[in-house]
Design an enzyme around this catalytic site. Structure first.
Site, PDB file in Angstrom:
ATOM      1  CB  CYS A 132      -0.936  -0.005   1.207  1.00 10.08           C
ATOM      2  SG  CYS A 132      -2.036   1.437   1.281  1.00 10.08           S
ATOM      3  CB  CYS A 135      -0.666   2.396   3.932  1.00  9.29           C
ATOM      4  SG  CYS A 135      -2.301   1.905   3.373  1.00  9.29           S
ATOM      5  CG  ASP A 136       3.112   1.150   4.575  1.00  2.00           C
ATOM      6  OD1 ASP A 136       2.606   1.629   5.616  1.00  2.00           O
ATOM      7  OD2 ASP A 136       2.935  -0.025   4.211  1.00  2.00           O
TER       8      ASP A 136
END
Length: 317
Positions: A132, A135-136
């Protein structure tokens, strides 16, 4: 007999449980093999509102579970083997529990990211391996990143990651990309993106501090090469966890549950779906939680309508 059974947890299922429990619906939540969903494999979450310093994924899921339990939600661990939505009450067969019945069902079984299945990959999820970018990506500021994949998702993630990384290398097994031309052109025009095509990933190489690179097999030369990187993002798609639902609710061509736009209603009245199991676009913790709230409210409205109907029938008799 339960008023509602929630199949699956994660941000969607747990939010639905909180809302239904607060409405005195006393839902039963069936946790699968990964209670809490994909966020339990995530380290620090910095984009979930309300946590200015961030929060660990397992801690966030544990807090949501405790919140649902506080209001009366019941949790049981098990694997759903079979469902029957042909009539009310709906039936859910759970391994080790037998057949359970409920007036309504909320499906929140999520979608599992596809992995490469190569050595070093699973050992380094959260330590440099991710599925992701949104997300990261922030954690890889001024670092080198590898993105594995050749579809639109891979092009989109590679382009997004250039906001943080010094260089993004796209690795694809074939010379040709599956992505649409506009997505390919956008990625190829980005000076921060380089290409390692016709190369097969064979191992995620890591040390004590995390990922050091991706070992690939050059299909033309037959030689192995090491692409140095601080992070490896796997972007080869997701698989919705809906095998047990085939033939019971309408699914799209990829297996995602189809819902009426703007709602969480499936084609079966009283059966609702929320989170990544019906979301092919956003797949974020906060959007999953929001759809869990929607599912609970849709479910509550449905149950209230049937309670009034059942009372009217009883009075007529």
């Amino acid at each position: 007999m339960y008023k509602s059974i929630i199949i699956g947890t994660g941000p969607a299922g747990l939010t639905a449980a909180i809302y239904l429990a607060r409405a005195n619906m006393q839902p039963l939540v069936i946790e699968g093999l990964q209670p809490g969903g994909q966020l339990t494999t995530t380290t620090e979450i910095e984009n979930f509102p309300g946590f200015p310093e961030g929060i660990m994924g397992p801690e966030l899921m544990d807090n949501m579970r405790k919140q649902a339990e506080r209001f009366g939600a019941e949790f049981k661990s098990g694997w759903v083997e079979q469902v029957d939505f042909s009539e009310r009450p709906f039936k859910v067969k759970v391994e080790g529990m037998g057949e359970l019945e409920a007036e309504s069902i909320i499906i929140s079984t999520g979608a599992s990211a596809r992995y490469l299945g190569i050595p070093g990959e699973q050992d380094n999820v959260g330590r440099g391996v991710s599925t992701c970018a949104t997300c990261d990506g922030f954690f890889f500021r001024n670092k080198k990143i590898v993105v594995v994949g050749g579809g639109d998702s891979a092009m989109e993630e590679a382009s997004f990651l250039t906001r943080f990384a010094t260089n993004v290398t796209v690795v694809n097994r074939r010379e040709e990309l599956r992505a649409s031309k506009i997505m390919q052109d956008r990625a190829k025009d980005n000076p921060k993106i380089s290409w390692a095509l016709n190369r097969k990933p064979v191992e995620v190489v890591a040390g004590d501090m995390g990922v050091k690179g991706l070992k690939v097999l050059n299909n033309e030369t037959g030689q192995e090469e090491l692409i140095e990187a601080d992070g490896v993002f796997v972007a080869i798609g997701h698989t919705p966890n809906t095998d047990f639902l085939k033939g019971h609710v309408h699914l799209d061509g990829h297996g995602y549950v189809l819902v009426t736009p703007g709602t969480t209603e499936t084609n079966i009245p009283g059966v609702f779906a929320c989170g990544d199991v019906q979301d092919t676009r956003y797949r974020q913790a906060i959007t999953a939680a929001g759809s869990g709230c929607m599912a609970a409210m849709d479910c509550e409205k449905y149950l209230e309508g049937h309670m009034i109907h059942d009372w009217s029938e009883a009075l007529d008799k």
